[in-house]
Write a protein that holds these residues in place. Structure first.
Motif, short mmCIF file in Angstrom:
data_model
loop_
_atom_site.label_atom_id
_atom_site.label_comp_id
_atom_site.label_asym_id
_atom_site.label_seq_id
_atom_site.Cartn_x
_atom_site.Cartn_y
_atom_site.Cartn_z
N MET A 181 3.79 11.06 -0.13
CA MET A 181 3.02 12.07 0.59
C MET A 181 3.60 12.36 1.97
O MET A 181 3.26 13.36 2.58
CB MET A 181 1.57 11.60 0.76
N GLY A 182 4.42 11.45 2.47
CA GLY A 182 4.96 11.61 3.82
C GLY A 182 3.95 11.29 4.90
O GLY A 182 3.96 11.89 5.98
N ILE A 183 3.06 10.35 4.60
CA ILE A 183 2.03 9.93 5.55
C ILE A 183 2.12 8.42 5.73
O ILE A 183 2.80 7.74 4.98
CB ILE A 183 0.61 10.33 5.08
N SER A 184 1.39 7.91 6.71
CA SER A 184 1.40 6.46 6.93
C SER A 184 0.52 5.76 5.88
O SER A 184 -0.40 6.36 5.31
CB SER A 184 0.87 6.12 8.32
N GLU A 185 0.84 4.50 5.65
CA GLU A 185 0.02 3.71 4.73
C GLU A 185 -1.40 3.57 5.28
O GLU A 185 -2.36 3.55 4.52
CB GLU A 185 0.66 2.34 4.52
N THR A 186 -1.54 3.52 6.59
CA THR A 186 -2.85 3.44 7.22
C THR A 186 -3.70 4.66 6.87
O THR A 186 -4.89 4.53 6.57
CB THR A 186 -2.70 3.34 8.76
N THR A 187 -3.09 5.83 6.89
CA THR A 187 -3.81 7.06 6.51
C THR A 187 -4.23 6.99 5.06
O THR A 187 -5.36 7.34 4.71
CB THR A 187 -2.95 8.31 6.78
N MET A 188 -3.34 6.51 4.19
CA MET A 188 -3.67 6.40 2.76
C MET A 188 -4.85 5.45 2.56
O MET A 188 -5.77 5.73 1.80
CB MET A 188 -2.45 5.92 1.98
N ILE A 189 -4.84 4.33 3.27
CA ILE A 189 -5.94 3.37 3.17
C ILE A 189 -7.24 4.02 3.61
O ILE A 189 -8.27 3.87 2.97
CB ILE A 189 -5.62 2.10 3.99
N LYS A 190 -7.18 4.77 4.70
CA LYS A 190 -8.37 5.47 5.21
C LYS A 190 -8.89 6.46 4.17
O LYS A 190 -10.10 6.51 3.90
CB LYS A 190 -7.99 6.20 6.51
N TRP A 191 -7.99 7.22 3.56
CA TRP A 191 -8.41 8.18 2.53
C TRP A 191 -9.06 7.45 1.35
O TRP A 191 -10.06 7.90 0.82
CB TRP A 191 -7.22 8.99 2.03
N GLU A 192 -8.46 6.32 0.94
CA GLU A 192 -9.02 5.58 -0.20
C GLU A 192 -10.40 5.01 0.12
O GLU A 192 -11.20 4.82 -0.78
CB GLU A 192 -8.08 4.45 -0.64
N LYS A 193 -10.66 4.73 1.37
CA LYS A 193 -11.97 4.22 1.76
C LYS A 193 -13.00 5.33 1.85
O LYS A 193 -14.15 5.09 2.19
CB LYS A 193 -11.88 3.46 3.09
N GLY A 194 -12.57 6.56 1.56
CA GLY A 194 -13.52 7.66 1.50
C GLY A 194 -13.48 8.59 2.68
O GLY A 194 -14.27 9.53 2.76
N ASP A 195 -12.59 8.35 3.62
CA ASP A 195 -12.52 9.20 4.79
C ASP A 195 -11.43 10.25 4.59
O ASP A 195 -10.36 10.20 5.19
CB ASP A 195 -12.23 8.36 6.04
N ALA A 213 -1.92 6.25 -11.95
CA ALA A 213 -0.56 6.78 -11.83
C ALA A 213 0.47 5.67 -11.67
O ALA A 213 1.68 5.93 -11.65
CB ALA A 213 -0.48 7.74 -10.64
N GLY A 214 0.02 4.43 -11.53
CA GLY A 214 0.93 3.29 -11.42
C GLY A 214 1.60 3.17 -10.06
O GLY A 214 2.71 2.66 -9.96
N LEU A 215 0.92 3.64 -9.02
CA LEU A 215 1.48 3.63 -7.67
C LEU A 215 0.71 2.68 -6.76
O LEU A 215 -0.49 2.51 -6.91
CB LEU A 215 1.42 5.03 -7.06
N THR A 216 1.44 2.08 -5.82
CA THR A 216 0.79 1.30 -4.77
C THR A 216 0.40 2.26 -3.65
O THR A 216 0.87 3.40 -3.60
CB THR A 216 1.74 0.22 -4.20
N GLN A 217 -0.42 1.78 -2.73
CA GLN A 217 -0.78 2.60 -1.57
C GLN A 217 0.48 2.96 -0.78
O GLN A 217 0.63 4.10 -0.34
CB GLN A 217 -1.75 1.84 -0.65
N LYS A 218 1.37 2.00 -0.62
CA LYS A 218 2.60 2.23 0.13
C LYS A 218 3.48 3.28 -0.55
O LYS A 218 4.03 4.16 0.12
CB LYS A 218 3.36 0.90 0.27
N GLU A 219 3.60 3.20 -1.86
CA GLU A 219 4.42 4.17 -2.59
C GLU A 219 3.84 5.58 -2.50
O GLU A 219 4.57 6.54 -2.27
CB GLU A 219 4.54 3.76 -4.07
N LEU A 220 2.53 5.69 -2.67
CA LEU A 220 1.89 7.00 -2.61
C LEU A 220 1.98 7.58 -1.21
O LEU A 220 2.26 8.77 -1.04
CB LEU A 220 0.44 6.92 -3.07
#
Length: 67
Positions: free
Chosen positions: A25-39, A14-21
């Motif tokens: 989404m209206g969530i923290s970048e930390t949450t996005m990183i956690k989701w990307e790691k499979g959690d 989609a051409g997005l960074t973790q921060k942009e996504l």
């Protein structure tokens, strides 16, 4: 057969960074990183649907894999 995409692959496609996504989404970048790691166990249905819409993927395509 439905193509399965990890969250990271879908985000990159989609051409997005973790921060942009995270901002979209209206969530923290930390949450996005956690989701990307499979959690993704704490993701709510509405959040999952919004995520799929932003990434332009079908809900049956997106998977969370532990890395």
């Amino acid at each position: 057969m439905t193509l399965k995409l990890t969250l990271k692959a879908a985000r990159v496609n989609a051409g997005l960074t973790q921060k942009e996504l995270a901002a979209l989404m209206g969530i923290s970048e930390t949450t996005m990183i956690k989701w990307e790691k499979g959690d993704g166990k704490d993701i709510k249905l509405g959040e999952f649907e919004k995520l799929c819409k932003i990434l332009n993927v079908d809900t049956n395509q997106l998977i969370f894999l532990k890395q």
